[in-house]
Every structure is written in C-alpha cells, then in structure tokens.
Scaffold this motif. Structure first.
Motif, PDB file in Angstrom:
ATOM      1  N   MET A   1       2.226 -12.817 -28.492  1.00  0.00           N
ATOM      2  CA  MET A   1       2.201 -14.396 -28.403  1.00  0.00           C
ATOM      3  C   MET A   1       1.892 -14.820 -29.931  1.00  0.00           C
ATOM      4  N   THR A   2       2.505 -15.697 -30.513  1.00  0.00           N
ATOM      5  CA  THR A   2       2.139 -16.329 -31.858  1.00  0.00           C
ATOM      6  C   THR A   2       1.638 -17.783 -31.439  1.00  0.00           C
ATOM      7  N   TYR A   3       1.254 -18.048 -32.549  1.00  0.00           N
ATOM      8  CA  TYR A   3       0.699 -19.821 -32.596  1.00  0.00           C
ATOM      9  C   TYR A   3       0.930 -20.376 -33.930  1.00  0.00           C
ATOM     10  N   ALA A   4       1.110 -21.596 -34.012  1.00  0.00           N
ATOM     11  CA  ALA A   4       1.297 -22.217 -35.133  1.00  0.00           C
ATOM     12  C   ALA A   4       0.297 -23.717 -34.903  1.00  0.00           C
ATOM     13  N   ILE A   5      -0.363 -24.190 -35.917  1.00  0.00           N
ATOM     14  CA  ILE A   5      -1.175 -25.454 -35.925  1.00  0.00           C
ATOM     15  C   ILE A   5      -0.084 -26.471 -36.715  1.00  0.00           C
ATOM     16  N   ASP A  14      -1.114 -30.433 -33.684  1.00  0.00           N
ATOM     17  CA  ASP A  14      -0.368 -29.965 -32.237  1.00  0.00           C
ATOM     18  C   ASP A  14      -0.644 -28.537 -32.560  1.00  0.00           C
ATOM     19  N   VAL A  15      -0.770 -27.782 -31.484  1.00  0.00           N
ATOM     20  CA  VAL A  15      -0.629 -26.315 -31.366  1.00  0.00           C
ATOM     21  C   VAL A  15       0.635 -25.928 -30.589  1.00  0.00           C
ATOM     22  N   THR A  16       1.558 -25.078 -31.367  1.00  0.00           N
ATOM     23  CA  THR A  16       2.646 -24.496 -30.494  1.00  0.00           C
ATOM     24  C   THR A  16       2.221 -23.176 -30.257  1.00  0.00           C
ATOM     25  N   ALA A  17       2.236 -22.404 -28.902  1.00  0.00           N
ATOM     26  CA  ALA A  17       2.187 -20.963 -28.909  1.00  0.00           C
ATOM     27  C   ALA A  17       3.519 -20.645 -28.170  1.00  0.00           C
ATOM     28  N   THR A  18       4.037 -19.437 -28.675  1.00  0.00           N
ATOM     29  CA  THR A  18       5.334 -19.013 -28.298  1.00  0.00           C
ATOM     30  C   THR A  18       5.191 -17.432 -27.585  1.00  0.00           C
ATOM     31  N   ARG A  27       0.205 -27.727 -27.049  1.00  0.00           N
ATOM     32  CA  ARG A  27      -0.844 -28.770 -26.962  1.00  0.00           C
ATOM     33  C   ARG A  27      -1.079 -29.818 -27.879  1.00  0.00           C
ATOM     34  N   GLN A  28      -0.756 -30.978 -27.683  1.00  0.00           N
ATOM     35  CA  GLN A  28      -0.618 -32.022 -28.426  1.00  0.00           C
ATOM     36  C   GLN A  28      -1.871 -33.041 -28.717  1.00  0.00           C
ATOM     37  N   GLY A  29      -1.852 -33.556 -29.806  1.00  0.00           N
ATOM     38  CA  GLY A  29      -2.948 -34.561 -30.160  1.00  0.00           C
ATOM     39  C   GLY A  29      -4.203 -34.236 -30.511  1.00  0.00           C
ATOM     40  N   LEU A  30      -4.690 -33.054 -30.569  1.00  0.00           N
ATOM     41  CA  LEU A  30      -6.075 -32.570 -30.942  1.00  0.00           C
ATOM     42  C   LEU A  30      -6.477 -33.401 -32.339  1.00  0.00           C
ATOM     43  N   ALA A  31      -7.682 -33.812 -31.983  1.00  0.00           N
ATOM     44  CA  ALA A  31      -8.272 -34.747 -33.224  1.00  0.00           C
ATOM     45  C   ALA A  31      -8.542 -34.156 -34.370  1.00  0.00           C
ATOM     46  N   ARG A  33      -8.508 -30.142 -37.061  1.00  0.00           N
ATOM     47  CA  ARG A  33      -8.062 -28.868 -36.961  1.00  0.00           C
ATOM     48  C   ARG A  33      -9.073 -27.903 -36.405  1.00  0.00           C
ATOM     49  N   ALA A  34     -10.565 -28.090 -36.423  1.00  0.00           N
ATOM     50  CA  ALA A  34     -11.324 -27.243 -35.636  1.00  0.00           C
ATOM     51  C   ALA A  34     -11.250 -27.570 -34.273  1.00  0.00           C
ATOM     52  N   GLU A  35     -10.802 -28.501 -33.732  1.00  0.00           N
ATOM     53  CA  GLU A  35     -10.593 -28.614 -32.219  1.00  0.00           C
ATOM     54  C   GLU A  35      -9.358 -27.977 -31.913  1.00  0.00           C
ATOM     55  N   ALA A  36      -8.334 -27.857 -32.800  1.00  0.00           N
ATOM     56  CA  ALA A  36      -7.225 -26.940 -32.600  1.00  0.00           C
ATOM     57  C   ALA A  36      -7.256 -25.717 -32.663  1.00  0.00           C
ATOM     58  N   GLU A  37      -8.111 -25.149 -33.468  1.00  0.00           N
ATOM     59  CA  GLU A  37      -8.581 -23.585 -33.767  1.00  0.00           C
ATOM     60  C   GLU A  37      -9.488 -23.241 -32.323  1.00  0.00           C
ATOM     61  N   GLU A  38     -10.324 -24.184 -31.852  1.00  0.00           N
ATOM     62  CA  GLU A  38     -11.006 -23.920 -30.742  1.00  0.00           C
ATOM     63  C   GLU A  38     -10.256 -23.780 -29.590  1.00  0.00           C
ATOM     64  N   TRP A  39      -9.015 -24.540 -29.322  1.00  0.00           N
ATOM     65  CA  TRP A  39      -8.078 -24.392 -28.363  1.00  0.00           C
ATOM     66  C   TRP A  39      -7.183 -23.212 -28.497  1.00  0.00           C
ATOM     67  N   VAL A  40      -7.084 -22.612 -29.717  1.00  0.00           N
ATOM     68  CA  VAL A  40      -6.607 -21.359 -29.941  1.00  0.00           C
ATOM     69  C   VAL A  40      -7.537 -20.324 -29.522  1.00  0.00           C
ATOM     70  N   GLU A  41      -8.668 -20.398 -29.856  1.00  0.00           N
ATOM     71  CA  GLU A  41      -9.577 -19.374 -29.404  1.00  0.00           C
ATOM     72  C   GLU A  41      -9.679 -19.124 -28.068  1.00  0.00           C
ATOM     73  N   GLY A  42      -9.661 -20.136 -27.320  1.00  0.00           N
ATOM     74  CA  GLY A  42      -9.648 -20.137 -25.794  1.00  0.00           C
ATOM     75  C   GLY A  42      -8.380 -19.456 -25.463  1.00  0.00           C
ATOM     76  N   LEU A  43      -7.398 -19.650 -25.794  1.00  0.00           N
ATOM     77  CA  LEU A  43      -5.945 -19.218 -25.593  1.00  0.00           C
ATOM     78  C   LEU A  43      -5.982 -17.508 -26.129  1.00  0.00           C
ATOM     79  N   ARG A  44      -6.931 -17.250 -26.926  1.00  0.00           N
ATOM     80  CA  ARG A  44      -7.040 -15.813 -27.342  1.00  0.00           C
ATOM     81  C   ARG A  44      -8.003 -15.113 -26.044  1.00  0.00           C
TER      82      ARG A  44
END
Length: 76
Positions: A1-5, A14-18, A27-31, A33-44
């Motif tokens: 799986m890859t992702y891009a912010i 927005d985060v796109t995971a493929t 995942r759209q509309g994160l306030a 970049r830190a929130e986006a990275e936190e979401w990615v960490e949960g995905l990890r």
C-alpha cells in the motif's frame, strides 16, 4: 500500500492510499499536515496487523491539489 498527502487550495489536506493495482481510498479535509500524518500512522498500525506495509508514494504523487472535489472523482 502506498499513500500520498495532497495540499488543497483551501488550506486543508487530503490523503490518498492505494492498494495495487486499483483500490483507492481517500480521507478528505484534514485540517493540518500533522493531522494527515496522524491518520496515516493509524493506517500503518491497521495494515501492520494484517501484515501489509505502508509506504509513501513517489514525491511527484504529492503535487498540490487544484480542485478540492478531486476526491469525489474516480474513488475505488
């Protein structure tokens, strides 16, 4: 799986995971970049439990988003 912010023009992220080759999750509309990275960490954490690594996509995949509605098009 890859992702891009992606940075949106409205200041949100927005985060796109493929999952290769054709499953795309967004995942759209994160306030922040830190929130986006936190979401990615949960995905990890979730994917590690399934034995699947998560890696950042190539840098060119992280170009600024021109149209915030992009996530509504072509969703897997």
């Amino acid at each position: 799986m890859t992702y891009a912010i992606g940075d949106r023009e409205d200041g949100l992220f927005d985060v796109t995971a493929t999952i290769a080759p054709d499953k795309v999750f967004r995942r759209q509309g994160l306030a922040t970049r830190a929130e986006a990275e936190e979401w990615v960490e949960g995905l990890r954490v979730l994917m590690a439990a399934l034995g699947a690594p998560v890696a950042r996509a190539e840098p060119e995949a992280e170009l600024p988003v021109r149209d915030p509605a992009w996530a509504r098009r072509g969703a897997g």
